[in-house]
Motif scaffolding. Structure first.
Motif, short mmCIF file in Angstrom:
data_model
loop_
_atom_site.label_atom_id
_atom_site.label_comp_id
_atom_site.label_asym_id
_atom_site.label_seq_id
_atom_site.Cartn_x
_atom_site.Cartn_y
_atom_site.Cartn_z
N TYR A 50 0.87 -1.18 0.00
CA TYR A 50 0.00 0.00 0.00
C TYR A 50 0.90 1.23 0.00
CZ TYR A 50 -2.61 3.83 2.13
OH TYR A 50 -3.14 5.06 2.39
N TYR A 51 0.48 2.26 -0.73
CA TYR A 51 1.24 3.52 -0.77
C TYR A 51 0.28 4.70 -0.67
CZ TYR A 51 4.76 0.45 -2.84
OH TYR A 51 5.63 -0.58 -3.09
N ILE A 52 0.75 5.75 -0.06
CA ILE A 52 -0.03 6.97 -0.13
C ILE A 52 0.15 7.56 -1.53
CG2 ILE A 52 0.12 7.42 2.34
CD1 ILE A 52 2.32 9.49 1.71
N ASP A 53 -0.79 8.38 -1.94
CA ASP A 53 -0.80 8.88 -3.32
C ASP A 53 0.48 9.64 -3.68
OD1 ASP A 53 -4.38 9.61 -3.51
OD2 ASP A 53 -3.24 7.76 -3.80
N SER A 54 1.00 10.40 -2.75
CA SER A 54 2.12 11.27 -3.07
C SER A 54 3.43 10.52 -3.34
CB SER A 54 2.35 12.28 -1.94
OG SER A 54 2.66 11.61 -0.73
N LYS B 57 3.29 7.16 -4.75
CA LYS B 57 3.05 6.12 -5.75
C LYS B 57 3.87 6.37 -7.00
CE LYS B 57 -1.65 4.78 -4.43
NZ LYS B 57 -3.08 4.81 -4.81
N ARG C 65 7.00 6.33 -7.17
CA ARG C 65 8.36 6.77 -6.79
C ARG C 65 8.96 5.87 -5.71
NH1 ARG C 65 9.22 11.54 -4.39
NH2 ARG C 65 7.20 11.64 -3.35
#
Length: 127
Positions: A59-63, A65, A67
């Motif tokens: 899972y990643y936060i949008d900012s 993703k 990178r």
């Protein structure tokens, strides 16, 4: 008890890369949820990414993703956070955390639900 030790922080220019590592030791059995958090100066600590160690789901936060990539090496009991295309706003102290949960809940645990924390490692990105 679980001990978590982060490493790999440092100072880089914008656009550069760093790879953080979180080595776990102690009684890690059942701690299937690993999270990466960060706290920038003057801001609250927030989640960056997480991984379910049983199957590698992430899972990643949008900012971050596209990178950042979280991965694991089960043989070494180590979780990594590969950070590419770093920006000045990524500057923070980065922490890893370990917790337990079933199914998809594992990926969305909030920080209060993690049982163990590392000491943090500083990441500084200059523009």
């Amino acid at each position: 008890q679980v001990q978590l030790v982060e490493s790999g922080g440092g100072s880089v220019r914008a656009g550069g890369s760093l790879r953080l590592a979180c080595a776990a030791s102690g009684y890690t059995y059942g701690r299937n949820c690993m999270g990466w958090f960060r706290q920038a100066p003057g801001k609250e600590r927030g989640k960056v990414a997480s991984i379910r160690t049983t199957d590698g789901s992430t899972y990643y936060i949008d900012s971050v993703k596209g990178r950042f990539t979280v991965s694991q090496d089960n043989a070494k009991n180590t979780v990594y956070l590969q950070m590419n295309s770093l920006k000045a706003e990524d500057t923070a102290i980065y922490y890893c955390a370990a917790g337990s949960a079933r199914g998809s809940r594992c990926l969305v645990l909030n920080q209060d639900e993690y049982s163990y924390w590392g000491q943090g490692t500083q990441v500084t990105v200059s523009s």
